[in-house]
Design an enzyme around this catalytic site. Structure first.
Site, PDB file in Angstrom:
ATOM      1  N   THR A 126       1.464  -1.978  13.568  1.00 21.47           N
ATOM      2  CA  THR A 126       2.226  -0.973  13.682  1.00 21.47           C
ATOM      3  C   THR A 126       2.231  -0.422  15.158  1.00 21.47           C
ATOM      4  O   THR A 126       1.292  -0.476  15.817  1.00 21.47           O
ATOM      5  CB  THR A 126       1.962   0.175  12.679  1.00 21.47           C
ATOM      6  OG1 THR A 126       2.219  -0.502  11.492  1.00 21.47           O
ATOM      7  CG2 THR A 126       3.121   1.620  12.838  1.00 21.47           C
ATOM      8  N   PRO A 128       4.234   2.483  18.110  1.00 19.45           N
ATOM      9  CA  PRO A 128       5.036   4.127  18.096  1.00 19.45           C
ATOM     10  C   PRO A 128       6.476   3.615  17.876  1.00 19.45           C
ATOM     11  O   PRO A 128       6.864   4.512  17.051  1.00 19.45           O
ATOM     12  CB  PRO A 128       4.686   4.557  19.157  1.00 19.45           C
ATOM     13  CG  PRO A 128       3.416   4.014  19.788  1.00 19.45           C
ATOM     14  CD  PRO A 128       3.373   2.467  19.181  1.00 19.45           C
ATOM     15  N   ARG A 268      -9.187  25.672 -20.214  1.00 19.69           N
ATOM     16  CA  ARG A 268      -8.417  26.705 -19.826  1.00 19.69           C
ATOM     17  C   ARG A 268      -7.520  27.356 -20.953  1.00 19.69           C
ATOM     18  O   ARG A 268      -6.926  26.587 -21.566  1.00 19.69           O
ATOM     19  CB  ARG A 268      -7.669  26.189 -18.818  1.00 19.69           C
ATOM     20  CG  ARG A 268      -6.686  27.219 -18.334  1.00 19.69           C
ATOM     21  CD  ARG A 268      -6.992  28.316 -17.357  1.00 19.69           C
ATOM     22  NE  ARG A 268      -6.015  29.425 -16.779  1.00 19.69           N
ATOM     23  CZ  ARG A 268      -6.145  30.499 -16.355  1.00 19.69           C
ATOM     24  NH1 ARG A 268      -7.636  30.688 -16.340  1.00 19.69           N
ATOM     25  NH2 ARG A 268      -5.330  31.220 -15.774  1.00 19.69           N
ATOM     26  N   GLU A 363       1.121   0.453   4.585  1.00 14.30           N
ATOM     27  CA  GLU A 363       1.389  -0.878   4.246  1.00 14.30           C
ATOM     28  C   GLU A 363       2.662  -0.977   3.892  1.00 14.30           C
ATOM     29  O   GLU A 363       3.004  -1.626   2.842  1.00 14.30           O
ATOM     30  CB  GLU A 363       0.246  -1.347   3.200  1.00 14.30           C
ATOM     31  CG  GLU A 363      -1.016  -1.600   3.833  1.00 14.30           C
ATOM     32  CD  GLU A 363      -1.716  -2.560   3.133  1.00 14.30           C
ATOM     33  OE1 GLU A 363      -1.516  -3.582   2.534  1.00 14.30           O
ATOM     34  OE2 GLU A 363      -3.041  -2.507   3.239  1.00 14.30           O
TER      35      GLU A 363
HETATM   36  N1  COS Z   1       6.073 -14.681   3.807  1.00 12.47           N
HETATM   37  C1  COS Z   1       6.557 -15.705   4.466  1.00 12.47           C
HETATM   38  N2  COS Z   1       7.488 -15.510   5.412  1.00 12.47           N
HETATM   39  C2  COS Z   1       8.157 -14.467   5.316  1.00 12.47           C
HETATM   40  C3  COS Z   1       7.837 -13.129   4.599  1.00 12.47           C
HETATM   41  C4  COS Z   1       6.975 -13.417   3.797  1.00 12.47           C
HETATM   42  N3  COS Z   1       6.373 -12.616   2.848  1.00 12.47           N
HETATM   43  N4  COS Z   1       8.789 -12.467   4.845  1.00 12.47           N
HETATM   44  C5  COS Z   1       9.675 -12.715   5.761  1.00 12.47           C
HETATM   45  N5  COS Z   1       9.305 -13.826   6.390  1.00 12.47           N
HETATM   46  C6  COS Z   1      10.065 -14.814   7.131  1.00 12.47           C
HETATM   47  C7  COS Z   1      11.353 -14.913   6.945  1.00 12.47           C
HETATM   48  O1  COS Z   1      11.482 -16.140   5.992  1.00 12.47           O
HETATM   49  C8  COS Z   1      12.026 -14.956   8.004  1.00 12.47           C
HETATM   50  O2  COS Z   1      11.937 -16.331   8.425  1.00 12.47           O
HETATM   51  P1  COS Z   1      12.858 -17.390   8.831  1.00 12.47           P
HETATM   52  O3  COS Z   1      13.640 -16.644   9.835  1.00 12.47           O
HETATM   53  O4  COS Z   1      12.421 -18.683   9.108  1.00 12.47           O
HETATM   54  O5  COS Z   1      14.150 -17.291   7.440  1.00 12.47           O
HETATM   55  C9  COS Z   1      11.181 -14.187   9.024  1.00 12.47           C
HETATM   56  O6  COS Z   1       9.941 -13.814   8.288  1.00 12.47           O
HETATM   57  C10 COS Z   1      11.938 -12.719   9.276  1.00 12.47           C
HETATM   58  O7  COS Z   1      12.242 -12.079   7.797  1.00 12.47           O
HETATM   59  P2  COS Z   1      13.095 -11.005   7.626  1.00 12.47           P
HETATM   60  O8  COS Z   1      14.342 -11.439   8.219  1.00 12.47           O
HETATM   61  O9  COS Z   1      13.035 -10.592   6.360  1.00 12.47           O
HETATM   62  O10 COS Z   1      12.401  -9.856   8.812  1.00 12.47           O
HETATM   63  P3  COS Z   1      12.806  -8.521   8.882  1.00 12.47           P
HETATM   64  O11 COS Z   1      12.634  -8.260  10.388  1.00 12.47           O
HETATM   65  O12 COS Z   1      14.190  -8.091   8.377  1.00 12.47           O
HETATM   66  O13 COS Z   1      11.621  -7.759   8.108  1.00 12.47           O
HETATM   67  C11 COS Z   1      10.506  -6.430   6.405  1.00 12.47           C
HETATM   68  C12 COS Z   1      11.410  -7.652   6.798  1.00 12.47           C
HETATM   69  C13 COS Z   1      11.157  -5.055   6.806  1.00 12.47           C
HETATM   70  C14 COS Z   1      10.177  -6.612   5.096  1.00 12.47           C
HETATM   71  C15 COS Z   1       9.308  -6.459   7.328  1.00 12.47           C
HETATM   72  O14 COS Z   1       9.392  -6.005   8.928  1.00 12.47           O
HETATM   73  C16 COS Z   1       8.235  -5.527   6.708  1.00 12.47           C
HETATM   74  O15 COS Z   1       7.463  -5.694   5.708  1.00 12.47           O
HETATM   75  N6  COS Z   1       8.143  -4.141   7.570  1.00 12.47           N
HETATM   76  C17 COS Z   1       7.134  -3.267   7.017  1.00 12.47           C
HETATM   77  C18 COS Z   1       5.862  -3.484   7.947  1.00 12.47           C
HETATM   78  C19 COS Z   1       4.737  -2.868   7.314  1.00 12.47           C
HETATM   79  O16 COS Z   1       4.471  -2.943   5.968  1.00 12.47           O
HETATM   80  N7  COS Z   1       3.948  -2.069   8.299  1.00 12.47           N
HETATM   81  C20 COS Z   1       2.865  -1.364   7.591  1.00 12.47           C
HETATM   82  C21 COS Z   1       1.953  -1.406   8.383  1.00 12.47           C
HETATM   83  S1  COS Z   1       0.686  -2.730   8.064  1.00 12.47           S
HETATM   84  S2  COS Z   1      -0.667  -1.477   7.414  1.00 12.47           S
END
Ligand code: COS
Length: 379
Positions: A126, A128, A268, A363
């Site tokens: 993550t 900012p 209570r 997460e």
């Molecule tokens: N496993 C393997 N590959 C994955 C995947 C997974 N679970 N999820 C996505 N991918 C791959 C996709 O297949 C895609 O690959 P291709 O371009 O080859 O098809 C690529 O990654 C991009 O996927 P997508 O287009 O779904 O990505 P986005 O940018 O739209 O993001 C979310 C998707 C919103 C789900 C992601 O950014 C996310 O999880 N964000 C939150 C992050 C988070 O949890 N942060 C908390 C901090 S950690 S404490």
């Protein structure tokens, strides 16, 4: 056959952790909530009795727990205190990328330190301006000979600034979106790594959350995890395995709120009888208990699917979504059942309610979980 029966080993570990929580965590949870200090004495004790390093492979001296056992133990720890549980299990998130994508050589170099002393690791995704949109990160790693030069700031990092190892996600190629992100292992004492702002939080206060700043940090090429450009997939695959533990933590928080409420409802007295004797309260308890059981079932499903090597991101997302929401609902209801006393710090339910909120955010927010689930349903 479907069974929710624990194995003898799981029951034994559950009993051991339950005892530890009762004797070592519950008595000090309110104080750590007040001071927001890192619970080092508890971590040191956990290390001494061999309950640290849940997912560290046994060949490096770790417990190498399966995900179902991990879920059972996280529920117990979070029953005691969500913040302390987060401090305890923060390493699991940071170590998962190296377990997924690290070579044997990388694992041999980085992992033995975790069994030698209770050192910490942190997962740095993550930023900012890149939370839910993880791919929008600005941290960059530029090639310099065989090395990379890392620059950027990561925020809301569990164990940020106090870790021996950082798993860092950074852009190695601009304009390539998710395919321009790579993952690196960075030593906590590498020149240029520093701690930024330490967060002062609503709840989850025993868990140390801070910014980590990387300023011209030289990372040897041998510390690139997987291939260049594979970082985003490694991050997502990590979260596919760890979101279930947030679900398990949520079950622990909700179960504690339920148990506190049952006890209070029995003792209570209002209108001439214990408040549990009034349907207004007893039906609330029935709903709270049903939610806790349903959430645990979903957590165990998600965990057992991972253990069976059927990793479907929707299950981790579903259990984090459902259990996070029920933890919020159940803790709000627990405060309501306690009435005015529930709002006071003399009872533990106000802390549970403050703690629960983060379960709907970290997460991946509940909205991100819905993106993951619906993306799979519609793909
Ligand atoms: N496993 C393997 N590959 C994955 C995947 C997974 N679970 N999820 C996505 N991918 C791959 C996709 O297949 C895609 O690959 P291709 O371009 O080859 O098809 C690529 O990654 C991009 O996927 P997508 O287009 O779904 O990505 P986005 O940018 O739209 O993001 C979310 C998707 C919103 C789900 C992601 O950014 C996310 O999880 N964000 C939150 C992050 C988070 O949890 N942060 C908390 C901090 S950690 S404490």
């Amino acid at each position: 056959m479907i069974s929710f029966e624990l194995t003898d080993e799981q029951r034994e570990m559950q009993t051991m952790v339950r005892k530890f929580v009762k004797n070592e965590i519950i008595p000090v949870a309110a104080e750590y909530d007040r001071t927001s200090e890192m619970p080092w004495p508890i971590i040191n004790k956990a290390f001494d009795i061999g309950l640290w390093n849940f997912n560290l492979p046994a060949r490096y001296g770790g417990l190498e727990l399966d995900h179902v056992t991990e879920a059972i133990l996280i529920e117990e720890l979070s029953f005691g205190c969500l913040g302390i549980s987060g401090a305890w299990d923060g390493n699991t998130l940071a170590l998962t990328p190296i377990l997924i994508a690290g070579t044997e050589e990388q694992q041999d170099r980085w992992l033995p330190q975790f069994a030698e002393s209770p050192v910490l690791a942190a997962f740095c995704l993550t930023e900012p301006s890149a939370g839910s949109d993880a791919a929008g990160m600005l941290t960059r790693a530029e090639k310099d000979g065989d090395d990379y030069i890392l620059n950027g700031t990561k925020c809301f990092i569990t164990h940020g600034g106090i870790s021996n190892m950082y798993t860092v996600f950074a852009k190695t190629e601009r304009g390539k979106g998710t395919k321009g992100i790579s993952a690196f292992l960075v030593a906590g004492d590498a020149p240029g790594v520093s701690m930024g702002k330490v967060e002062d939080k609503l709840g989850d206060r025993a868990s140390h959350i801070a910014e980590v700043i990387f300023e011209n940090v030289r990372v040897p090429g041998k510390d690139l995890l997987g291939k260049e450009g594979a970082g985003f997939k490694i991050a997502m695959q990590t979260l596919d395995r760890t979101r279930m533990s947030i679900g398990a933590a949520a079950v622990g928080v909700a179960r504690r709120a339920l148990e506190e409420s049952i006890e209070y409802a029995k003792t209570r007295t209002q209108f001439g009888k214990p408040i549990g004797g009034h349907q207004a309260i007893s039906f609330m308890l029935a709903d709270m208990a049903t939610k806790v059981e349903a959430a645990r079932s979903l957590v165990l499903l998600a965990a057992s699917e991972i253990d069976a090597h059927r990793i479907d991101p929707k299950y981790g997302a579903m259990c984090k979504l459902f259990a996070g929401d029920i933890a919020m609902e159940v803790t709000v209801d627990a405060v309501q059942i306690h009435g005015g006393y529930g709002y006071m710090k003399d009872y533990p339910v106000e802390k549970l309610m403050r703690d629960a909120k983060i379960l709907q955010i970290y997460e991946g927010t509940q909205q991100v979980q819905r993106m993951v689930i619906s993306g799979i349903l519609l793909s």
